[in-house]
Design a protein around this motif. Structure first.
Motif, PDB file in Angstrom:
ATOM      1  N   ASN A  53      47.359  38.751  86.910  1.00 40.40           N
ATOM      2  CA  ASN A  53      46.671  38.427  85.671  1.00 40.40           C
ATOM      3  C   ASN A  53      47.651  38.641  84.518  1.00 40.40           C
ATOM      4  OD1 ASN A  53      45.189  38.564  83.277  1.00 40.40           O
ATOM      5  ND2 ASN A  53      43.476  39.635  84.200  1.00 40.40           N
ATOM      6  N   LEU A  54      48.187  37.556  83.978  1.00 32.81           N
ATOM      7  CA  LEU A  54      49.205  37.684  82.940  1.00 32.81           C
ATOM      8  C   LEU A  54      48.671  38.296  81.652  1.00 32.81           C
ATOM      9  CD1 LEU A  54      51.265  34.429  83.501  1.00 32.81           C
ATOM     10  CD2 LEU A  54      51.828  36.765  84.160  1.00 32.81           C
ATOM     11  N   GLU A  55      47.404  38.101  81.362  1.00 33.71           N
ATOM     12  CA  GLU A  55      46.825  38.730  80.161  1.00 33.71           C
ATOM     13  C   GLU A  55      46.865  40.255  80.312  1.00 33.71           C
ATOM     14  OE1 GLU A  55      44.974  37.130  77.464  1.00 33.71           O
ATOM     15  OE2 GLU A  55      45.408  35.101  78.112  1.00 33.71           O
ATOM     16  N   ASN A  58      50.440  41.396  79.966  1.00 35.82           N
ATOM     17  CA  ASN A  58      50.829  41.447  78.556  1.00 35.82           C
ATOM     18  C   ASN A  58      50.295  42.716  77.889  1.00 35.82           C
ATOM     19  OD1 ASN A  58      52.297  39.051  78.514  1.00 35.82           O
ATOM     20  ND2 ASN A  58      50.546  37.816  77.938  1.00 35.82           N
ATOM     21  N   LYS A  59      49.066  43.074  78.213  1.00 28.36           N
ATOM     22  CA  LYS A  59      48.464  44.281  77.637  1.00 28.36           C
ATOM     23  C   LYS A  59      49.225  45.515  78.101  1.00 28.36           C
ATOM     24  CE  LYS A  59      44.167  46.899  77.086  1.00 28.36           C
ATOM     25  NZ  LYS A  59      44.920  47.959  76.477  1.00 28.36           N
ATOM     26  N   ALA A  60      49.590  45.564  79.378  1.00 24.74           N
ATOM     27  CA  ALA A  60      50.356  46.699  79.895  1.00 24.74           C
ATOM     28  C   ALA A  60      51.681  46.827  79.151  1.00 24.74           C
ATOM     29  CB  ALA A  60      50.593  46.544  81.395  1.00 24.74           C
ATOM     30  N   ASN A  61      52.353  45.704  78.904  1.00 21.79           N
ATOM     31  CA  ASN A  61      53.617  45.718  78.165  1.00 21.79           C
ATOM     32  C   ASN A  61      53.423  46.227  76.743  1.00 21.79           C
ATOM     33  OD1 ASN A  61      55.119  44.736  80.323  1.00 21.79           O
ATOM     34  ND2 ASN A  61      54.731  42.623  79.764  1.00 21.79           N
ATOM     35  N   ALA A  62      52.397  45.732  76.072  1.00 21.88           N
ATOM     36  CA  ALA A  62      52.129  46.143  74.688  1.00 21.88           C
ATOM     37  C   ALA A  62      51.782  47.630  74.616  1.00 21.88           C
ATOM     38  CB  ALA A  62      51.000  45.302  74.094  1.00 21.88           C
ATOM     39  N   ASP A  85      64.808  51.289  71.805  1.00 22.59           N
ATOM     40  CA  ASP A  85      65.243  50.081  72.519  1.00 22.59           C
ATOM     41  C   ASP A  85      64.239  49.702  73.608  1.00 22.59           C
ATOM     42  OD1 ASP A  85      67.520  49.918  70.974  1.00 22.59           O
ATOM     43  OD2 ASP A  85      68.866  50.702  72.522  1.00 22.59           O
ATOM     44  N   LEU A  86      63.775  50.701  74.338  1.00 16.13           N
ATOM     45  CA  LEU A  86      62.777  50.433  75.387  1.00 16.13           C
ATOM     46  C   LEU A  86      61.504  49.858  74.777  1.00 16.13           C
ATOM     47  CD1 LEU A  86      63.257  53.636  77.537  1.00 16.13           C
ATOM     48  CD2 LEU A  86      63.562  51.293  78.340  1.00 16.13           C
ATOM     49  N   SER A  87      61.080  50.418  73.651  1.00 19.09           N
ATOM     50  CA  SER A  87      59.884  49.918  72.974  1.00 19.09           C
ATOM     51  C   SER A  87      60.070  48.467  72.552  1.00 19.09           C
ATOM     52  CB  SER A  87      59.564  50.786  71.755  1.00 19.09           C
ATOM     53  OG  SER A  87      58.476  50.250  71.033  1.00 19.09           O
ATOM     54  N   ALA A  88      61.231  48.161  72.002  1.00 18.33           N
ATOM     55  CA  ALA A  88      61.506  46.787  71.574  1.00 18.33           C
ATOM     56  C   ALA A  88      61.542  45.838  72.770  1.00 18.33           C
ATOM     57  CB  ALA A  88      62.818  46.727  70.808  1.00 18.33           C
ATOM     58  N   THR A  89      62.135  46.292  73.874  1.00 21.71           N
ATOM     59  CA  THR A  89      62.202  45.460  75.072  1.00 21.71           C
ATOM     60  C   THR A  89      60.810  45.113  75.566  1.00 21.71           C
ATOM     61  OG1 THR A  89      64.337  46.340  75.759  1.00 21.71           O
ATOM     62  CG2 THR A  89      62.974  45.363  77.480  1.00 21.71           C
ATOM     63  N   TRP A  90      59.982  46.127  75.774  1.00 19.96           N
ATOM     64  CA  TRP A  90      58.641  45.845  76.298  1.00 19.96           C
ATOM     65  C   TRP A  90      57.757  45.189  75.249  1.00 19.96           C
ATOM     66  CZ3 TRP A  90      61.264  49.042  79.572  1.00 19.96           C
ATOM     67  CH2 TRP A  90      61.013  48.845  80.927  1.00 19.96           C
ATOM     68  N   GLY A  91      57.960  45.532  73.987  1.00 10.14           N
ATOM     69  CA  GLY A  91      57.161  44.911  72.931  1.00 10.14           C
ATOM     70  C   GLY A  91      57.469  43.433  72.764  1.00 10.14           C
ATOM     71  N   GLY A  92      58.677  43.027  73.152  1.00 17.89           N
ATOM     72  CA  GLY A  92      59.084  41.633  73.028  1.00 17.89           C
ATOM     73  C   GLY A  92      58.643  40.752  74.182  1.00 17.89           C
ATOM     74  N   ILE A  93      58.025  41.345  75.182  1.00 18.26           N
ATOM     75  CA  ILE A  93      57.602  40.572  76.342  1.00 18.26           C
ATOM     76  C   ILE A  93      56.143  40.173  76.184  1.00 18.26           C
ATOM     77  CG2 ILE A  93      57.242  40.600  78.834  1.00 18.26           C
ATOM     78  CD1 ILE A  93      60.194  40.655  77.978  1.00 18.26           C
ATOM     79  N   LYS A  94      55.948  38.899  76.033  1.00 19.54           N
ATOM     80  CA  LYS A  94      54.590  38.338  75.986  1.00 19.54           C
ATOM     81  C   LYS A  94      54.653  37.037  76.771  1.00 19.54           C
ATOM     82  CE  LYS A  94      50.643  37.340  73.218  1.00 19.54           C
ATOM     83  NZ  LYS A  94      49.558  38.134  73.688  1.00 19.54           N
ATOM     84  N   VAL A  95      54.047  37.069  77.928  1.00 13.82           N
ATOM     85  CA  VAL A  95      54.084  35.935  78.837  1.00 13.82           C
ATOM     86  C   VAL A  95      52.921  34.999  78.527  1.00 13.82           C
ATOM     87  CG1 VAL A  95      54.058  35.259  81.248  1.00 13.82           C
ATOM     88  CG2 VAL A  95      55.194  37.356  80.573  1.00 13.82           C
ATOM     89  N   ASP A  96      53.223  33.722  78.371  1.00  9.96           N
ATOM     90  CA  ASP A  96      52.197  32.717  78.098  1.00  9.96           C
ATOM     91  C   ASP A  96      51.562  32.279  79.420  1.00  9.96           C
ATOM     92  OD1 ASP A  96      50.645  30.560  77.364  1.00  9.96           O
ATOM     93  OD2 ASP A  96      52.276  29.442  76.428  1.00  9.96           O
ATOM     94  N   PRO A  97      50.293  32.651  79.645  1.00  9.75           N
ATOM     95  CA  PRO A  97      49.644  32.297  80.905  1.00  9.75           C
ATOM     96  C   PRO A  97      49.546  30.786  81.146  1.00  9.75           C
ATOM     97  CG  PRO A  97      48.343  33.923  79.724  1.00  9.75           C
ATOM     98  CD  PRO A  97      49.437  33.463  78.797  1.00  9.75           C
ATOM     99  N   SER A  98      49.652  29.981  80.096  1.00  8.66           N
ATOM    100  CA  SER A  98      49.541  28.532  80.261  1.00  8.66           C
ATOM    101  C   SER A  98      50.879  27.889  80.636  1.00  8.66           C
ATOM    102  CB  SER A  98      48.992  27.888  78.989  1.00  8.66           C
ATOM    103  OG  SER A  98      49.930  28.013  77.935  1.00  8.66           O
ATOM    104  N   ASN A  99      51.945  28.687  80.704  1.00  6.43           N
ATOM    105  CA  ASN A  99      53.263  28.155  81.035  1.00  6.43           C
ATOM    106  C   ASN A  99      53.898  29.018  82.139  1.00  6.43           C
ATOM    107  OD1 ASN A  99      55.817  27.086  81.146  1.00  6.43           O
ATOM    108  ND2 ASN A  99      56.184  27.191  78.941  1.00  6.43           N
ATOM    109  N   PRO A 100      53.464  28.834  83.382  1.00  2.00           N
ATOM    110  CA  PRO A 100      53.946  29.686  84.467  1.00  2.00           C
ATOM    111  C   PRO A 100      55.448  29.629  84.690  1.00  2.00           C
ATOM    112  CG  PRO A 100      52.151  28.275  85.226  1.00  2.00           C
ATOM    113  CD  PRO A 100      52.482  27.872  83.825  1.00  2.00           C
TER     114      PRO A 100
END
Length: 126
Positions: A53-55, A58-62, A85-100
């Protein structure tokens, strides 16, 4: 495609678990390091649960990014910079579920970034 996404999510989770164990075994006497280990353990559980579940992923990353930012604010020196740096790395990851296809690329990139960043954390906490 969801099998590949699950595998990448689990690989990232495994990297987080690995650094948590490394940090814990390396001492991690600083309370901030202990909190970082807990944040990664929580993330590993949350990310693995949302592997299909990509949503949720994404929540886990945020959530992890926010925790790491809070910990960075409590640290100093190299540890502060690494946590930021770790915060920026994970904060920058947002996967678009409509674009696998893009999701698979992004998750692969996250795996590499996670490994590099978490090794720095283990070093700063040992």
């Amino acid at each position: 495609m969801s099998i590949n996404l699950s595998r990448y999510a689990l690989a990232v989770s495994a990297a987080a678990i690995l650094v948590s164990l490394t940090t814990a075994c390396g001492g991690g006497a600083q309370p901030v390091c202990q909190d970082a280990v807990k944040a990664f353990n929580d993330y590993s559980t949350q990310a693995a649960a949302g592997a299909g579940n990509l949503e949720a992923f994404n929540k886990a990353n945020a959530d992890l990014a926010a925790k790491l930012k809070d910990l960075s604010d409590k640290a100093d020196g190299d540890l502060k910079a690494t946590l930021a740096d770790l915060s920026a790395t994970w904060g920058g990851i947002k996967v678009d579920p409509s674009n696998p296809a893009a999701a698979a690329t992004e998750l692969s990139k996250l795996g590499t970034q996670a490994t590099d960043a978490t090794q720095k954390l283990a070093k700063n906490c040992s």
